[in-house]
Motif scaffolding. Structure first.
Motif, PDB file in Angstrom:
ATOM      1  N   VAL A  23     -11.231  17.320 -11.166  1.00  0.00           N
ATOM      2  CA  VAL A  23     -12.640  17.685 -11.001  1.00  0.00           C
ATOM      3  C   VAL A  23     -13.484  16.526 -11.516  1.00  0.00           C
ATOM      4  N   LEU A  24     -14.305  15.975 -10.630  1.00  0.00           N
ATOM      5  CA  LEU A  24     -15.204  14.876 -10.978  1.00  0.00           C
ATOM      6  C   LEU A  24     -16.644  15.376 -10.955  1.00  0.00           C
ATOM      7  N   ARG A  25     -17.505  14.652 -11.648  1.00  0.00           N
ATOM      8  CA  ARG A  25     -18.947  14.817 -11.483  1.00  0.00           C
ATOM      9  C   ARG A  25     -19.489  13.521 -10.911  1.00  0.00           C
ATOM     10  N   VAL A  26     -20.156  13.622  -9.782  1.00  0.00           N
ATOM     11  CA  VAL A  26     -20.609  12.452  -9.024  1.00  0.00           C
ATOM     12  C   VAL A  26     -22.132  12.396  -9.017  1.00  0.00           C
ATOM     13  N   PHE A  27     -22.670  11.197  -9.147  1.00  0.00           N
ATOM     14  CA  PHE A  27     -24.113  10.941  -9.221  1.00  0.00           C
ATOM     15  C   PHE A  27     -24.687  11.451 -10.545  1.00  0.00           C
ATOM     16  N   CYS A  28     -24.013  11.129 -11.628  1.00  0.00           N
ATOM     17  CA  CYS A  28     -24.472  11.574 -12.949  1.00  0.00           C
ATOM     18  C   CYS A  28     -25.719  10.813 -13.388  1.00  0.00           C
ATOM     19  N   ALA A  29     -26.435  11.400 -14.338  1.00  0.00           N
ATOM     20  CA  ALA A  29     -27.615  10.779 -14.932  1.00  0.00           C
ATOM     21  C   ALA A  29     -27.188   9.646 -15.878  1.00  0.00           C
ATOM     22  N   PRO A  30     -28.129   8.801 -16.312  1.00  0.00           N
ATOM     23  CA  PRO A  30     -27.775   7.715 -17.218  1.00  0.00           C
ATOM     24  C   PRO A  30     -27.090   8.178 -18.509  1.00  0.00           C
ATOM     25  N   ASN A  31     -27.403   9.393 -18.969  1.00  0.00           N
ATOM     26  CA  ASN A  31     -26.770   9.892 -20.201  1.00  0.00           C
ATOM     27  C   ASN A  31     -25.415  10.549 -19.940  1.00  0.00           C
ATOM     28  N   GLY A  32     -24.954  10.505 -18.687  1.00  0.00           N
ATOM     29  CA  GLY A  32     -23.659  11.105 -18.344  1.00  0.00           C
ATOM     30  C   GLY A  32     -23.728  12.559 -17.947  1.00  0.00           C
ATOM     31  N   GLY A  33     -24.911  13.155 -18.011  1.00  0.00           N
ATOM     32  CA  GLY A  33     -25.054  14.555 -17.653  1.00  0.00           C
ATOM     33  C   GLY A  33     -25.263  14.764 -16.163  1.00  0.00           C
ATOM     34  N   TYR A  34     -25.351  16.031 -15.806  1.00  0.00           N
ATOM     35  CA  TYR A  34     -25.623  16.452 -14.430  1.00  0.00           C
ATOM     36  C   TYR A  34     -24.535  15.923 -13.486  1.00  0.00           C
ATOM     37  N   GLY A  35     -24.891  15.556 -12.285  1.00  0.00           N
ATOM     38  CA  GLY A  35     -23.898  15.189 -11.284  1.00  0.00           C
ATOM     39  C   GLY A  35     -23.387  16.419 -10.549  1.00  0.00           C
ATOM     40  N   ASN A  36     -22.855  16.193  -9.361  1.00  0.00           N
ATOM     41  CA  ASN A  36     -22.338  17.266  -8.515  1.00  0.00           C
ATOM     42  C   ASN A  36     -20.825  17.325  -8.654  1.00  0.00           C
ATOM     43  N   GLU A  37     -20.288  18.486  -8.975  1.00  0.00           N
ATOM     44  CA  GLU A  37     -18.846  18.610  -9.142  1.00  0.00           C
ATOM     45  C   GLU A  37     -18.125  18.425  -7.800  1.00  0.00           C
ATOM     46  N   LEU A  38     -16.945  17.831  -7.888  1.00  0.00           N
ATOM     47  CA  LEU A  38     -16.117  17.553  -6.720  1.00  0.00           C
ATOM     48  C   LEU A  38     -14.665  17.812  -7.069  1.00  0.00           C
ATOM     49  N   GLY A  39     -13.992  18.567  -6.236  1.00  0.00           N
ATOM     50  CA  GLY A  39     -12.558  18.752  -6.397  1.00  0.00           C
ATOM     51  C   GLY A  39     -11.800  17.722  -5.569  1.00  0.00           C
ATOM     52  N   VAL A  40     -10.759  17.105  -6.161  1.00  0.00           N
ATOM     53  CA  VAL A  40      -9.947  16.122  -5.436  1.00  0.00           C
ATOM     54  C   VAL A  40      -8.471  16.481  -5.596  1.00  0.00           C
ATOM     55  N   VAL A  41      -7.830  16.806  -4.476  1.00  0.00           N
ATOM     56  CA  VAL A  41      -6.389  17.046  -4.457  1.00  0.00           C
ATOM     57  C   VAL A  41      -5.724  15.717  -4.113  1.00  0.00           C
ATOM     58  N   ARG A  42      -5.129  15.067  -5.116  1.00  0.00           N
ATOM     59  CA  ARG A  42      -4.588  13.720  -4.889  1.00  0.00           C
ATOM     60  C   ARG A  42      -3.385  13.725  -3.957  1.00  0.00           C
ATOM     61  N   ASP A  43      -2.594  14.794  -3.981  1.00  0.00           N
ATOM     62  CA  ASP A  43      -1.417  14.896  -3.123  1.00  0.00           C
ATOM     63  C   ASP A  43      -1.730  15.822  -1.951  1.00  0.00           C
ATOM     64  N   GLY A  44      -2.355  15.255  -0.918  1.00  0.00           N
ATOM     65  CA  GLY A  44      -2.724  16.066   0.231  1.00  0.00           C
ATOM     66  C   GLY A  44      -1.537  16.683   0.940  1.00  0.00           C
ATOM     67  N   SER A  45      -0.348  16.076   0.796  1.00  0.00           N
ATOM     68  CA  SER A  45       0.835  16.614   1.466  1.00  0.00           C
ATOM     69  C   SER A  45       1.229  17.981   0.927  1.00  0.00           C
ATOM     70  N   ALA A  46       0.705  18.352  -0.244  1.00  0.00           N
ATOM     71  CA  ALA A  46       1.002  19.673  -0.794  1.00  0.00           C
ATOM     72  C   ALA A  46       0.394  20.779   0.059  1.00  0.00           C
ATOM     73  N   LEU A  47      -0.687  20.442   0.786  1.00  0.00           N
ATOM     74  CA  LEU A  47      -1.323  21.392   1.707  1.00  0.00           C
ATOM     75  C   LEU A  47      -1.639  20.636   2.995  1.00  0.00           C
TER      76      LEU A  47
END
Length: 214
Positions: free
Chosen positions: A6-30
């Motif tokens: 789970v990442l937060r993307v487009f965070c503020a300068p203080n590291g807050g906010y951002g939009n959560e993103l789920g990343v399945v690194r092993d796509g072959s699992a699904l």
């Protein structure tokens, strides 16, 4: 359930906010689209990325209800996580680079899904907007400081999937940048930051901070 980051993307300068993103690194699992769509719906993030080839940057992107050929914050997040020079999406090849605290991608406006870009007179009007009923996808924006390229924005997907407002949306920022033809510093949602810059040949760069949440 396969492992996912789970990442937060487009965070503020203080590291807050951002939009959560789920990343399945092993796509072959699904490997199947139906399986991926079901997991994206279960996780409930505005987008979930499945990585089919981490070295070549081949990715597959889903909202809780549909598959997308391209999306901004998933590409920025995946590029940062995989640390690759490009991503391969169904829409096309997305260039990527790291620049200090920012991760940048390069994409084309025609790759972005349709959005209604609705301008308001002041940032306060954007702040005061109520979430509209499901229907059209609205990107509400106003100048905070037009000479400096500073924009206040909020994004309302208009979908009936439980996501009333997107905290940070790279594709909508891409469309706004293409329309205005200038670099932008966008504050979106509760406080996320998106940077953009037009490039030659109809390309637009989109940049932001990414943090690994878990």
């Amino acid at each position: 359930m396969p492992a996912y980051d789970v990442l937060r993307v487009f965070c503020a300068p203080n590291g807050g906010y951002g939009n959560e993103l789920g990343v399945v690194r092993d796509g072959s699992a699904l490997p199947g689209r139906a399986e991926r769509q079901a997991l994206a719906g279960k996780l409930g993030f505005s987008e979930t990325v499945f990585v089919d080839d981490p070295e070549r940057g081949i990715v597959d992107i889903y909202t809780p209800t549909l598959r997308l050929p391209f999306a901004g914050h998933p590409c920025v997040g995946a590029a940062w996580l995989l640390d690759v020079p490009e991503l391969r999406t169904p829409a096309g090849v997305v260039g990527a680079r790291q620049d200090g605290e920012f991760c940048w991608i390069e994409a084309r406006a025609e790759w972005a899904p349709p959005r209604t870009l609705r301008r308001y007179a002041t940032a306060a009007e954007v702040d005061d907007l109520a979430v509209p009923p499901p229907g059209e996808w609205i990107y509400a924006w106003a100048w905070e400081d037009e000479p400096a390229g500073r924009v206040r924005a909020r994004a309302f997907p208009g979908r009936d999937d439980g996501i009333e407002e997107d905290e940070a949306t790279g594709a909508a920022a891409l469309l706004l940048t293409d329309r205005l033809g200038r670099a932008l510093n966008i504050t979106q949602g509760a406080g996320s930051q998106i940077l953009t810059a037009p490039q030659p040949g109809g390309w637009v760069e989109i940049g932001g901070r990414v943090y690994l949440e878990r």
